[in-house]
Motif scaffolding. Sequence first.
Motif, PDB file in Angstrom:
ATOM      1  N   LEU A  11      17.674  52.835  59.538  1.00 13.77           N
ATOM      2  CA  LEU A  11      16.728  51.871  58.960  1.00 13.77           C
ATOM      3  C   LEU A  11      15.418  52.524  58.518  1.00 13.77           C
ATOM      4  N   ALA A  12      15.319  53.828  58.640  1.00 11.14           N
ATOM      5  CA  ALA A  12      14.022  54.502  58.485  1.00 11.14           C
ATOM      6  C   ALA A  12      13.669  54.803  57.033  1.00 11.14           C
ATOM      7  N   ASP A  13      12.377  54.667  56.742  1.00  9.65           N
ATOM      8  CA  ASP A  13      11.807  55.195  55.503  1.00  9.65           C
ATOM      9  C   ASP A  13      11.227  56.590  55.730  1.00  9.65           C
ATOM     10  N   LEU A  14      10.939  56.892  57.001  1.00  7.33           N
ATOM     11  CA  LEU A  14      10.243  58.121  57.340  1.00  7.33           C
ATOM     12  C   LEU A  14      10.583  58.523  58.770  1.00  7.33           C
ATOM     13  N   VAL A  15      10.905  59.804  58.953  1.00  2.00           N
ATOM     14  CA  VAL A  15      11.083  60.385  60.291  1.00  2.00           C
ATOM     15  C   VAL A  15      10.055  61.495  60.451  1.00  2.00           C
ATOM     16  N   VAL A  16       9.313  61.466  61.553  1.00  2.00           N
ATOM     17  CA  VAL A  16       8.292  62.481  61.808  1.00  2.00           C
ATOM     18  C   VAL A  16       8.586  63.161  63.141  1.00  2.00           C
ATOM     19  N   ASP A  17       8.772  64.462  63.088  1.00  2.00           N
ATOM     20  CA  ASP A  17       8.965  65.221  64.329  1.00  2.00           C
ATOM     21  C   ASP A  17       7.604  65.555  64.917  1.00  2.00           C
ATOM     22  N   CYS A  18       7.287  64.944  66.041  1.00  2.00           N
ATOM     23  CA  CYS A  18       6.022  65.180  66.739  1.00  2.00           C
ATOM     24  C   CYS A  18       6.230  66.006  67.999  1.00  2.00           C
ATOM     25  N   THR A  19       7.386  66.630  68.132  1.00  2.00           N
ATOM     26  CA  THR A  19       7.684  67.460  69.299  1.00  2.00           C
ATOM     27  C   THR A  19       7.298  68.909  69.017  1.00  2.00           C
ATOM     28  N   SER A  20       7.558  69.761  69.983  1.00  2.00           N
ATOM     29  CA  SER A  20       7.304  71.203  69.811  1.00  2.00           C
ATOM     30  C   SER A  20       8.549  71.942  69.322  1.00  2.00           C
ATOM     31  N   LEU A  21       9.597  71.218  68.950  1.00  2.00           N
ATOM     32  CA  LEU A  21      10.833  71.870  68.516  1.00  2.00           C
ATOM     33  C   LEU A  21      10.595  72.854  67.377  1.00  2.00           C
ATOM     34  N   GLY A  22       9.776  72.450  66.412  1.00  2.00           N
ATOM     35  CA  GLY A  22       9.571  73.266  65.223  1.00  2.00           C
ATOM     36  C   GLY A  22       8.789  74.540  65.458  1.00  2.00           C
ATOM     37  N   LEU A  23       8.275  74.733  66.661  1.00  2.00           N
ATOM     38  CA  LEU A  23       7.544  75.957  66.961  1.00  2.00           C
ATOM     39  C   LEU A  23       8.483  77.135  67.185  1.00  2.00           C
ATOM     40  N   GLY A  24       9.796  76.849  67.257  1.00  2.00           N
ATOM     41  CA  GLY A  24      10.764  77.930  67.297  1.00  2.00           C
ATOM     42  C   GLY A  24      11.274  78.289  68.669  1.00  2.00           C
ATOM     43  N   GLY A  25      11.319  77.331  69.583  1.00  2.00           N
ATOM     44  CA  GLY A  25      11.852  77.590  70.911  1.00  2.00           C
ATOM     45  C   GLY A  25      13.351  77.825  70.892  1.00  2.00           C
ATOM     46  N   ALA A  26      13.875  78.186  72.045  1.00  2.00           N
ATOM     47  CA  ALA A  26      15.290  78.528  72.141  1.00  2.00           C
ATOM     48  C   ALA A  26      16.208  77.365  71.800  1.00  2.00           C
ATOM     49  N   ASP A  27      15.714  76.123  71.969  1.00  2.00           N
ATOM     50  CA  ASP A  27      16.574  74.963  71.735  1.00  2.00           C
ATOM     51  C   ASP A  27      16.389  74.348  70.355  1.00  2.00           C
ATOM     52  N   GLU A  28      15.612  74.972  69.480  1.00  2.00           N
ATOM     53  CA  GLU A  28      15.335  74.345  68.186  1.00  2.00           C
ATOM     54  C   GLU A  28      16.611  74.062  67.397  1.00  2.00           C
ATOM     55  N   ILE A  29      17.470  75.046  67.259  1.00  2.00           N
ATOM     56  CA  ILE A  29      18.651  74.871  66.416  1.00  2.00           C
ATOM     57  C   ILE A  29      19.609  73.859  67.017  1.00  2.00           C
ATOM     58  N   ALA A  30      19.906  73.979  68.308  1.00  2.00           N
ATOM     59  CA  ALA A  30      20.865  73.079  68.938  1.00  2.00           C
ATOM     60  C   ALA A  30      20.395  71.629  68.888  1.00  2.00           C
ATOM     61  N   VAL A  31      19.152  71.392  69.252  1.00  2.00           N
ATOM     62  CA  VAL A  31      18.647  70.016  69.284  1.00  2.00           C
ATOM     63  C   VAL A  31      18.526  69.451  67.873  1.00  2.00           C
ATOM     64  N   THR A  32      18.016  70.256  66.954  1.00  2.00           N
ATOM     65  CA  THR A  32      17.833  69.779  65.578  1.00  2.00           C
ATOM     66  C   THR A  32      19.171  69.503  64.905  1.00  2.00           C
ATOM     67  N   ASP A  33      20.143  70.376  65.121  1.00  2.00           N
ATOM     68  CA  ASP A  33      21.445  70.177  64.477  1.00  2.00           C
ATOM     69  C   ASP A  33      22.175  68.958  65.016  1.00  2.00           C
ATOM     70  N   ALA A  34      21.778  68.491  66.194  1.00  2.00           N
ATOM     71  CA  ALA A  34      22.396  67.293  66.769  1.00  2.00           C
ATOM     72  C   ALA A  34      21.779  66.005  66.229  1.00  2.00           C
ATOM     73  N   LEU A  35      20.667  66.097  65.532  1.00  2.00           N
ATOM     74  CA  LEU A  35      20.039  64.890  64.995  1.00  2.00           C
ATOM     75  C   LEU A  35      20.879  64.326  63.846  1.00  2.00           C
ATOM     76  N   PRO A  36      21.135  63.025  63.843  1.00  2.00           N
ATOM     77  CA  PRO A  36      22.015  62.423  62.827  1.00  2.00           C
ATOM     78  C   PRO A  36      21.285  62.167  61.504  1.00  2.00           C
TER      79      PRO A  36
END
Length: 271
Positions: A175-200
């Motif tokens: 239902l979204a017009d906009l998704v904003v990542d406000c987490t620290s995922l984008g800073l490049g931690g070890a879980d960035e790829i796994a968590v991001t790739d799981a987002l639908p």
Amino acid sequence: MNPTTRLAAVLGWPIGHSRSPQIMNAAFAALGIDAVLVAIGVPPDGLAAAVAGLRAQGALGASVTIPHKLSVVALCDEVSEAARMIGAVNCLHIIGERLIGHNTDEGGFIDGLHAAGFVSRAPRAVLLGAGGAARAVAYALRAGTVDVIARRPDEVTWTRARPWSDEQLRAAFGLADLVVDCTSLGLGGADEIAVTDALPLDALPREAWVATLVYHRATRLLERALDLGRPTLDGRAMLVHQAARAFGIWTGQAAPIEIMTKSLDDDLRAG
């Protein structure tokens, strides 16, 4: 600097990463304003003394960054409505003997979003994460509908948050017009790829935008969104536009956005 130069500062701990001096000093120079912004590393127990020093010098004010945005509120004589509602101050304005606290993060986010071409003034937004950054973005988007999705929703006190699950994410994204990542995922931690790739992200409507607050590197989230043909926005827009609002508060003049943006881009390319 000369004896008439007005001082401004950016206060944080650590502070070496800050791009504020480059952005703000480019703006001062472009408009011929005799002022300079300097970065000052201030540990938490030194914040009150640093602010008192700026007041004693008759400084223009200060930008405030991590970890001081919450604690500096108590040092202000007055805070803006946005700062009061968000519970954080990122811009100090010294007027005579009074210290006024503002929050330009929220306005900077919405200014940058609209400048990039996002047209809705009342969007259906999904925020990933529920920390201080999310609270500022939520306030910026208050004219619309904001869903907050958090890893520990029961610990979120400022709004009702949904649990971070595939079911909740897919329903909200649909239902979204906009998704904003406000987490620290984008800073490049070890879980960035796994968590991001799981987002639908495939559940997003074709016109939905995807944004992050990270400005110094390409994030996996925006790479995936671009691959899926979604419009994206990184954190440079918010950084420049929150600085532009601070510039206007301090000087009473419209900020030279294009010059500030170029200064940031040049600085990031230089590493």
